[in-house]
Write an enzyme that holds these catalytic residues in place. Structure first.
Site, PDB file in Angstrom:
ATOM      1  CG  ASP A  67      -9.622   0.100   4.925  1.00 57.69           C
ATOM      2  OD1 ASP A  67      -9.315  -0.382   3.820  1.00 57.69           O
ATOM      3  OD2 ASP A  67      -8.899   0.025   5.940  1.00 57.69           O
TER       4      ASP A  67
ATOM      5  CD  GLN B  17      -3.664  -4.394   6.284  1.00 59.81           C
ATOM      6  OE1 GLN B  17      -3.732  -3.348   5.663  1.00 59.81           O
ATOM      7  NE2 GLN B  17      -4.120  -5.523   5.795  1.00 59.81           N
TER       8      GLN B  17
ATOM      9  CE  LYS C 208      -3.916  -2.376   2.102  1.00 58.80           C
ATOM     10  NZ  LYS C 208      -4.749  -2.665   3.262  1.00 58.80           N
TER      11      LYS C 208
HETATM   12  N1  GUN Z   1      -7.271  -6.715   5.882  1.00 58.91           N
HETATM   13  C1  GUN Z   1      -7.681  -7.418   4.801  1.00 58.91           C
HETATM   14  N2  GUN Z   1      -8.190  -6.598   3.867  1.00 58.91           N
HETATM   15  C2  GUN Z   1      -8.111  -5.360   4.359  1.00 58.91           C
HETATM   16  C3  GUN Z   1      -8.479  -4.075   3.854  1.00 58.91           C
HETATM   17  O1  GUN Z   1      -9.014  -3.914   2.749  1.00 58.91           O
HETATM   18  N3  GUN Z   1      -8.206  -3.032   4.687  1.00 58.91           N
HETATM   19  C4  GUN Z   1      -7.646  -3.171   5.905  1.00 58.91           C
HETATM   20  N4  GUN Z   1      -7.453  -2.087   6.644  1.00 58.91           N
HETATM   21  N5  GUN Z   1      -7.303  -4.347   6.404  1.00 58.91           N
HETATM   22  C5  GUN Z   1      -7.535  -5.421   5.633  1.00 58.91           C
END
Ligand code: GUN
Length: 274
Positions: A117, A94, A50
């Site tokens: 998100d 996350q 990311k």
């Molecule tokens: N863990 C798995 N997928 C995601 C996501 O799209 N965002 C976040 N913050 N954590 C995740």
């Protein structure tokens, strides 16, 4: 006939190129705070990807790596600071979080407009993986309206929101999960099949309708290799379109995160680029 492989990586590259151009026109540099608690190896990889994607398009990323002993109240006070910081337009915590931290409390503590998100109930952003999936389906040019879509998995991150988006596109949607009886009977009805189960090769050729669009959201690690939920080599003989793992949904999720961050920055200044 072999399925057409939907190249998520290349579609994501195209969108990122457009996002870079948009950022060059913005009166400010968008900022994304990336928060990782603990040492989950998969999360570490995702966070690194990311951050790299942010750099590619010109988003400033601010990293917060917190150890496993971080308490819920430590994390809440960090979020309160990030909510107030004008240089930060998006906040990403996350998931999964360590067991002693209540993820729902954390998500609710993020300012909805900074929740890039799209997990907060009041967030104006569309959750990244579901948004990416819809873009992948649309890349086939097959009309979603009136199609029968079957979604495997009912998580808040993928299953439920993707089902909602498919309903918005006027598909008829069934959500299947671990209590579903006769799963194969359900999946064989699907013109669009989305699997977000997290079990390698759970979707076999005999579960797929001839000519279906199959979207594989699985990210399962097997012998240090990333494999999806779909038995790719066999399902490709049945499906008309199929996403690979890696290189399908994953790159789209990250790209939608960048898009949400840019939207959030543009909104802060009432800047219209659309
Ligand atoms: N863990 C798995 N997928 C995601 C996501 O799209 N965002 C976040 N913050 N954590 C995740």
């Amino acid at each position: 006939m072999s399925a057409q492989i939907i190249n998520g990586k290349s579609i994501a590259q195209g969108i990122k190129k457009d996002l870079k151009t948009i950022i060059e026109k913005l009166p400010l540099k968008p900022g994304l705070a990336v928060v990782l608690v603990g040492d989950n190896p998969a999360s570490q990889v995702y966070v690194r990807m990311k951050k790299k994607a942010c750099q590619e398009v010109g988003i400033e990323s601010f990293s917060y790596y917190l150890d496993n002993t971080t308490t819920e109240s430590d994390l809440l006070s960090l979020l309160s600071k990030l909510n107030k910081n004008k240089n930060i337009h998006g906040i990403l915590v996350q998931l999964p979080l360590p067991k002693h931290i209540n993820a729902s409390n954390i998500i609710k503590a993020i300012l909805p407009e900074k929740d890039v998100d799209g997990f907060h109930p009041l967030s104006p952003h569309i959750p990244c993986t579901p948004a990416g999936i819809i873009k992948l389906i649309k890349s086939t040019k097959v009309n979603i309206a009136s199609k029968k879509a079957v979604v495997l998995g009912r998580s808040n991150i993928v299953g439920r929101p993707v089902a909602n988006l498919l309903i918005k596109e006027n598909a008829t949607v069934t959500i299947c999960h671990s209590y579903t009886r006769e799963l194969q009977k359900e999946t064989l009805q699907a013109d669009i099949l989305v699997s977000a189960v997290g079990r390698p090769k759970i979707i076999t050729e005999n579960m797929v309708k001839q000519g279906a669009i199959v979207i594989d959201v699985g990210t399962n690690r097997v012998d240090d290799r990333l494999v999806g939920d779909v038995d790719f080599d066999n399902v490709k003989n049945r499906a008309a379109y199929l996403t690979p793992v890696p290189g399908g949904v994953g790159p789209m999720t990250i790209t939608m995160l960048l898009k949400n961050t840019i939207d959030s920055a543009a909104n802060q200044y009432d800047f219209k680029y659309k």
